[in-house]
Scaffold this active site. Structure first.
Site, PDB file in Angstrom:
ATOM      1  N   HIS A 231       0.873  -1.175   0.000  1.00 58.82           N
ATOM      2  CA  HIS A 231       0.000   0.000   0.000  1.00 58.82           C
ATOM      3  C   HIS A 231       0.911   1.226   0.000  1.00 58.82           C
ATOM      4  CE1 HIS A 231      -3.596  -2.411   1.242  1.00 58.82           C
ATOM      5  NE2 HIS A 231      -2.661  -3.146   1.843  1.00 58.82           N
ATOM      6  N   PHE A 232       1.020   1.873  -1.149  1.00 57.40           N
ATOM      7  CA  PHE A 232       1.926   3.020  -1.262  1.00 57.40           C
ATOM      8  C   PHE A 232       1.201   4.366  -1.189  1.00 57.40           C
ATOM      9  CE2 PHE A 232       5.625   0.548  -3.448  1.00 57.40           C
ATOM     10  CZ  PHE A 232       6.008   0.060  -2.206  1.00 57.40           C
ATOM     11  N   ARG A 233      -0.107   4.353  -0.906  1.00 55.99           N
ATOM     12  CA  ARG A 233      -0.875   5.548  -0.492  1.00 55.99           C
ATOM     13  C   ARG A 233      -0.998   6.620  -1.558  1.00 55.99           C
ATOM     14  NH1 ARG A 233      -2.850   2.539   3.502  1.00 55.99           N
ATOM     15  NH2 ARG A 233      -1.496   2.308   5.323  1.00 55.99           N
TER      16      ARG A 233
ATOM     17  N   HIS B 277      -2.209 -12.622   3.350  1.00 60.76           N
ATOM     18  CA  HIS B 277      -1.789 -12.528   4.760  1.00 60.76           C
ATOM     19  C   HIS B 277      -2.483 -13.512   5.725  1.00 60.76           C
ATOM     20  CE1 HIS B 277      -5.264  -9.951   4.596  1.00 60.76           C
ATOM     21  NE2 HIS B 277      -4.612  -8.851   4.280  1.00 60.76           N
TER      22      HIS B 277
ATOM     23  N   ASP C  56       2.567  -6.701   2.812  1.00 52.68           N
ATOM     24  CA  ASP C  56       1.425  -5.863   3.177  1.00 52.68           C
ATOM     25  C   ASP C  56       1.922  -4.529   3.741  1.00 52.68           C
ATOM     26  OD1 ASP C  56      -1.195  -5.047   3.464  1.00 52.68           O
ATOM     27  OD2 ASP C  56      -1.620  -6.292   5.215  1.00 52.68           O
TER      28      ASP C  56
ATOM     29  N   HIS D 197       1.974   4.355   8.076  1.00 53.91           N
ATOM     30  CA  HIS D 197       1.328   5.532   8.655  1.00 53.91           C
ATOM     31  C   HIS D 197       2.410   6.340   9.356  1.00 53.91           C
ATOM     32  CE1 HIS D 197      -2.646   3.660   8.095  1.00 53.91           C
ATOM     33  NE2 HIS D 197      -2.096   2.547   8.539  1.00 53.91           N
TER      34      HIS D 197
END
Length: 437
Positions: free
Chosen positions: A62-64, A230, A300, A304
Site C-alpha cells: 500500500h503506497f498511499r 496474509h 502488506d 502511517h
C-alpha cells in the site's frame, strides 16, 4: 548505466540449484549464464563470496498514492523497495480515489511510470457494483476483494455480489479475509476496545478462518484462481492443506515474527489487519511455508506516520512499513536455520511470478529480465528508524540486528541500489501479466 554487465563468481540461486556462475546482462535482459571467458562487458562485478538472487516480487503493498501521500507515495515506496531487494511490487486499490475503474487504473499506471525506481503493477478493486470493470480490466495482475472491513465502498460482504465476481470474471482474485459480522460482534463484546491488546480479540482467529473458508468455497465451486492474502492463523494453515490446486496463499513477516506478546513492547506499531496472533500461530505459519501449504511471502507494507500510530487505541490505524527489511529478515532466518536460501527465493521471487503470471521475472534464467539482487549473507546491520527510506521513517524492527542484507539491486539491468544508496533517477517498468491459459 552499463549496457552490458558481467557478474562474476557469484553463488547463483538458479531454478536447477545453487552454484558458482557468471551472469552476463545486456539491454535489460539476462543474456547468458556462464558466457565464454572471453565475453566482454562495460562493467565487470566481482561477486566472490556473495549470492545472486532474482529480484523479489512483493505482491501486496500500500503506497498511499494518490490521496494519502503524507504517509508514502509511489516514489518513496519504490525507493524503499530498491534498498530491500524488491524489484517488482503489486499495489492495492484502497487509495483515494480507489482503483475501482479503468480510468483510475490507467491513471495509477501513468503516475507510476514517472515516479517508480522499480517495476510496478496495480490490482483493480472490487465493489458490489463494478462487475463490468472487473470483466474488462487488462493491465492488472488481478482483482482485490476486501471480504471484511475496509475504507469507502471496497467492502464486498454480500453473498450475491461475491458469487457474481467469482462466477463472471476471469482475472485471478485475491482477498483480505476477515469476517465482518464476527469482527463487529467481537468489538461490541469488548466495548469497542480500549487497549491495544483488544485488537487481537476483535480481529480474532474465528474472524479469519470463517472468511477464508467462505472465500475458498467460492473459489472451489467456481473453479476460479484465488490467492489468500496474509494468512495469520494456525487454523487457516491447517484448512489450506486441503484446498484445490488453483487456490494459493501467502504469509507476511509481521505474522511470522510478531505475536500478541509483543504488544507490551511495541504497542500499536504492530497493530495490523489481520491482527498478529500467538506464538503457536507463528510456528504453524512457518511450518506451512516449509511444507508448501503457503507459497508466498509478501509484506502488506502499509505505512502511517508515527503521530498517527501513537494515537490511543482504537484511534490508532492498522498497518506497518516493511519493504526495505523483508528480504533481510528472511536472510537472517536463513542464517538461523529456519529456512534455506532456495526456499526464500521460491517464496519471494518464483512463486509470486508464477501465481500472478508475471512475464520474464522471478528466476535467473537466460532471456528473463535482469531484475537481480546481490546479497551478502554475512553482513550485519541494525535496523534504525532514522535510516529508513520509507516516507514514514520508522520500522517495527527498530533496534533489531540482522545478518544477511542486499548490497546491490538491478532493475531491468540498471543498478538502482549500491553502496547503501538508491539511484532515485532510475525508472522501472509496468509489469506484463500473461493471460489465463
Amino acid at each position: 548505466m552499463a549496457d552490458r554487465t558481467l557478474i562474476r563468481n557469484a553463488q547463483c540461486v538458479l531454478p536447477q540449484g545453487t552454484g558458482k556462475h557468471d551472469v552476463l546482462i545486456e539491454n535489460g535482459k539476462i543474456l547468458a549464464i556462464d558466457p565464454p571467458k572471453t565475453a566482454s562487458a562495460d562493467e565487470t562485478v566481482d561477486a566472490e563470496g556473495l549470492y545472486l538472487l532474482p529480484g523479489a516480487i512483493d505482491d501486496q503493498v500500500h503506497f498511499r498514492d494518490p490521496g494519502l501521500t503524507h504517509k508514502e507515495d509511489l516514489h518513496t515506496g519504490s525507493v524503499a523497495c530498491a534498498k530491500g531487494g524488491i524489484t517488482t511490487f503489486l499495489e492495492m486499490p484502497n487509495t483515494n480515489p480507489t482503483t475501482t475503474s479503468l480510468e483510475a487504473l490507467d491513471a495509477k499506471l501513468d503516475l507510476a511510470a514517472g515516479k517508480c525506481v522499480v517495476n510496478f503493477g496495480f490490482y483493480v478493486g472490487a465493489t458490489p457494483e463494478n462487475i463490468d470493470v472487473l470483466k474488462a480490466a487488462e493491465r492488472t495482475p488481478g482483482i482485490k476483494i476486501f471480504i471484511g472491513s475496509s475504507t469507502g465502498n471496497l467492502l464486498v460482504d454480500g453473498q450475491d455480489a461475491l458469487e457474481r465476481i467469482f462466477a463472471e470474471t476471469t482475472l485471478p482474485i485475491c482477498a483480505h479475509c476477515e469476517d465482518e459480522a464476527t469482527v463487529r460482534a467481537n468489538r461490541e463484546r469488548v466495548n469497542g476496545g480500549t487497549s491495544i491488546h483488544d485488537h487481537s480479540k476483535i480481529r480474532d482467529h474465528e474472524a479469519a478462518i470463517i472468511s477464508t473458508r467462505r472465500a475458498v468455497d467460492l473459489a472451489t465451486r467456481h473453479q476460479h484462481q484465488f490467492h489468500v492474502l496474509h494468512v495469520s492463523t494456525a487454523q487457516e494453515a491447517e484448512f489450506l492443506k486441503d484446498r484445490p490446486s488453483w487456490v494459493t496463499a501467502e504469509a507476511c513477516p509481521h505474522h511470522l515474527f510478531f505475536n500478541i506478546d509483543d504488544y507490551d513492547r511495541l504497542g500499536s506499531r504492530v497493530q495490523m489487519n489481520p491482527s498478529i496472533k500467538t506464538a503457536e500461530d507463528n510456528r504453524a505459519l512457518w511450518n506451512a511455508l516449509r511444507d508448501g501449504v503457503i507459497e508466498v511471502i509478501a509484506t502488506d507494507h502499509a505505512p502511517h506516520t508515527l503521530e498517527e500510530k501513537d494515537r490511543p487505541y482504537p484511534e490508532s490505524p492498522s498497518g506497518l512499513p516493511a519493504v526495505e527489511n523483508s528480504m533481510a529478515l528472511m536472510l537472517d532466518a536463513v542464517n538461523r536455520g529456519q529456512c534455506t536460501l532456495e526456499q526464500v527465493v521460491s517464496w519471494m521471487c518464483a512463486a509470486p511470478a508464477r501465481i500472478w503470471k508475471i512475464a520474464n521475472k522471478g528466476e535467473i534464467r537466460e532471456g528473463f529480465d535482469a531484475d537481480l539482487v546481490l546479497v551478502d549473507l554475512s553482513r550485519q546491520e541494525t535496523i534504525r528508524d532514522e535510516n529508513q527510506l520509507t516516507k514514514s521513517k520508522w520500522s517495527p524492527w527498530h533496534g533489531v540486528e540482522l545478518t544477511g542484507w542486499p548490497v546491490r539491486t538491478w532493475v531491468n539491468g540498471q543498478t538502482v541500489f549500491q553502496d547503501g544508496k538508491v539511484d532515485e533517477t532510475a525508472r522501472g517498468r509496468e509489469a506484463i501479466f500473461r493471460k489465463n491459459s
